[in-house]
Design a protein around this motif. Structure first.
Motif, PDB file in Angstrom:
ATOM      1  N   ASP A 220       0.833  -1.213   0.000  1.00 16.74           N
ATOM      2  CA  ASP A 220       0.000   0.000   0.000  1.00 16.74           C
ATOM      3  C   ASP A 220       0.865   1.259   0.000  1.00 16.74           C
ATOM      4  N   ILE A 221       1.916   1.246   0.798  1.00 12.48           N
ATOM      5  CA  ILE A 221       2.811   2.408   0.875  1.00 12.48           C
ATOM      6  C   ILE A 221       3.473   2.652  -0.483  1.00 12.48           C
ATOM      7  N   GLN A 222       3.941   1.587  -1.109  1.00 10.41           N
ATOM      8  CA  GLN A 222       4.620   1.755  -2.406  1.00 10.41           C
ATOM      9  C   GLN A 222       3.642   2.131  -3.510  1.00 10.41           C
ATOM     10  N   ARG A 223       2.410   1.643  -3.422  1.00  7.29           N
ATOM     11  CA  ARG A 223       1.379   2.116  -4.359  1.00  7.29           C
ATOM     12  C   ARG A 223       1.225   3.634  -4.231  1.00  7.29           C
ATOM     13  N   THR A 224       1.216   4.119  -3.000  1.00  4.31           N
ATOM     14  CA  THR A 224       1.020   5.553  -2.766  1.00  4.31           C
ATOM     15  C   THR A 224       2.250   6.360  -3.173  1.00  4.31           C
ATOM     16  N   ILE A 225       3.429   5.843  -2.906  1.00  3.21           N
ATOM     17  CA  ILE A 225       4.645   6.526  -3.362  1.00  3.21           C
ATOM     18  C   ILE A 225       4.636   6.636  -4.875  1.00  3.21           C
ATOM     19  N   GLY A 226       4.242   5.544  -5.551  1.00  7.92           N
ATOM     20  CA  GLY A 226       4.007   5.619  -6.991  1.00  7.92           C
ATOM     21  C   GLY A 226       5.178   5.303  -7.885  1.00  7.92           C
ATOM     22  N   ALA A 227       6.152   4.531  -7.397  1.00 11.90           N
ATOM     23  CA  ALA A 227       7.279   4.147  -8.253  1.00 11.90           C
ATOM     24  C   ALA A 227       6.818   3.227  -9.372  1.00 11.90           C
ATOM     25  N   ASP A 228       7.563   3.219 -10.466  1.00  9.78           N
ATOM     26  CA  ASP A 228       7.230   2.351 -11.603  1.00  9.78           C
ATOM     27  C   ASP A 228       7.486   0.883 -11.267  1.00  9.78           C
ATOM     28  N   ILE A 229       8.582   0.633 -10.544  1.00  8.40           N
ATOM     29  CA  ILE A 229       8.928  -0.722 -10.120  1.00  8.40           C
ATOM     30  C   ILE A 229       8.979  -0.730  -8.605  1.00  8.40           C
ATOM     31  N   ILE A 230       8.231  -1.630  -7.976  1.00  7.87           N
ATOM     32  CA  ILE A 230       8.218  -1.718  -6.526  1.00  7.87           C
ATOM     33  C   ILE A 230       8.686  -3.109  -6.110  1.00  7.87           C
ATOM     34  N   MET A 231       9.262  -3.183  -4.904  1.00  4.33           N
ATOM     35  CA  MET A 231       9.876  -4.424  -4.453  1.00  4.33           C
ATOM     36  C   MET A 231       9.010  -5.118  -3.409  1.00  4.33           C
ATOM     37  N   ALA A 232       9.034  -6.452  -3.445  1.00  2.00           N
ATOM     38  CA  ALA A 232       8.360  -7.246  -2.420  1.00  2.00           C
ATOM     39  C   ALA A 232       9.061  -7.060  -1.079  1.00  2.00           C
ATOM     40  N   PHE A 233       8.313  -7.203   0.005  1.00  2.60           N
ATOM     41  CA  PHE A 233       8.873  -7.097   1.349  1.00  2.60           C
ATOM     42  C   PHE A 233       9.570  -8.412   1.689  1.00  2.60           C
ATOM     43  N   ASP A 234      10.823  -8.314   2.125  1.00  5.21           N
ATOM     44  CA  ASP A 234      11.618  -9.510   2.408  1.00  5.21           C
ATOM     45  C   ASP A 234      12.430  -9.296   3.675  1.00  5.21           C
ATOM     46  N   GLU A 235      13.031 -10.366   4.171  1.00  5.82           N
ATOM     47  CA  GLU A 235      14.012 -10.227   5.242  1.00  5.82           C
ATOM     48  C   GLU A 235      15.397 -10.393   4.649  1.00  5.82           C
TER      49      GLU A 235
END
Length: 376
Positions: A132-147
């Motif tokens: 949701d945060i990355q959708r709002t930031i609006g980057a063209d390529i977003i990364m999955a959350f990982d450890e």
């Protein structure tokens, strides 16, 4: 997003391609300058676009979430408009930053509770809210959350962490598919291969990520202190499995030599703070080796900073002048060095592309590695 291969090197796994998004074409191999908090540190957008000229830059979810906050970015119409950048942007999910807060975070299956480095307030990242945060930031390529696991890392911990990263990926994909693009252009999700420096784990993770069907794939956890030889070994293992028809992004790497060696293994995209951080400490990368501009030997050297450089600063200023700026602790010195280093990194990957397409990349790469591995 589309990815098309333009050519391959006969003597290695290096390839040249084009990634196309709604914000334009990205010719690969590519280096992405790091703009952590909506700015590439010390560089105006005009200099970034006209002198350094990258097709894509990187922002960071953790930092942008904390400051200026996603609500401000949303009011601006997304990160592109907020920072007045009309080319491509990729956002890191914040997993690496949470990893670096080892004393101020707690990892659970649900997500990660962490303490802000700014004001000490507590926050909670989950695969869902990071999407949701990355959708709002609006980057063209977003990364999955990982450890991101540390180095060295116990095998059993690395294995548990990898499986959790895979479960988090499934949750990221579900949330990503449930949410619309926010600003009228398409966003693309890249999953991340983990597994520390264990070949069997890296293979298992690469197979899981390859089967996720994403439009591009990333390799994480290989810029955390491991020897370069282990980095190359893990990259080679993973690149043998990740789909050839999709871009491969090696996160957080690295030196100019690291970049060339990993291009030879089949990597297409890179980012690293090294060119900007080292620049602020007076270290300049060139095709003939590394310059410590603070050294007294440059005090009366009135030759250009880099006669082969692609940016205006390279021939406009002399080594003696730049050394003087560092000695006087003038911020202009750090700015000049930053522009030079970023310009060099972009020149390097674009020269690599030319030689891949010309069919002589391996010979050129070997020559460059020898030249750059010098202290001038």
């Amino acid at each position: 997003m589309e990815f098309k291969l333009s050519g391959k090197d006969a003597g290695s796994k290096a390839r040249a391609g084009v990634v196309t998004t709604d914000h334009g074409a990205i010719e690969t191999p590519i280096f992405m300058p790091v703009g952590t908090v909506a700015t590439v540190k010390g560089v105006h957008q005009r200099e970034l676009k006209e002198d350094i000229n990258p097709d894509i830059i990187l922002g960071n979810t953790y930092h942008l979430y904390l400051r200026p906050k996603t609500s401000i970015i949303e009011q601006a119409g997304g990160l592109h408009k907020f920072m007045n950048w009309d080319r491509n942007i990729l956002t890191d999910s914040g997993g690496f930053q949470v990893y670096s807060l080892s004393d101020n975070r707690k990892i659970k299956e649900e997500g990660v509770k962490f303490k802000s480095h700014i004001d000490g307030s507590y926050h909670f990242f989950t695969p869902e809210n990071v999407m949701d945060i990355q959708r709002t930031i609006g980057a063209d390529i977003i990364m999955a959350f990982d450890e991101c696991t540390p180095y060295p890392c116990d095998y059993n911990y690395a294995k548990r962490s990898m499986h959790m990263t895979h479960r988090w990926l499934d949750r990221c994909i579900k949330r990503f598919n449930e949410t619309p693009d926010k600003y009228g252009y398409e966003q693309t999700l890249f999953p991340i291969v983990q597994g520390s420096t264990y070949k069997d784990l890296r293979r298992q993770s690469a197979e899981y990520i390859a089967n996720s069907g994403a439009q591009g794939n990333a390799i994480g956890g290989l810029s955390v202190g491991e020897p370069a030889e282990e980095m190359y070994e893990m990259t080679e293992v993973v690149c043998e499995i990740l789909p050839e028809d999709k871009p491969r992004y090696l996160m957080g790497v690295g030196t100019p030599i690291n970049i060339l060696e990993n291009i030879a293994l089949g990597i297409d995209m890179f980012d690293c703070v090294m060119p900007t951080r080292n620049a602020r400490n007076g270290m300049l990368f060139t095709a003939h080796g590394t310059i410590n501009i603070k050294n007294k030997k440059w005090e009366a050297d009135f030759s250009p900073i880099d006669e082969m450089g692609i940016t205006d600063v390279d021939t406009y200023y002399t080594k003696a002048y730049l050394r003087h700026l560092f000695a006087a602790n003038e911020y202009l010195g750090k700015q000049i060095a930053t522009i030079h280093n970023l310009g060099f990194y972009l020149w390097l990957v674009r020269e690599a592309r030319k030689h891949i397409l010309a069919g002589d990349f391996t010979d050129w790469k070997n020559k460059m590695v020898k030249q750059m591995d010098k202290r001038l």
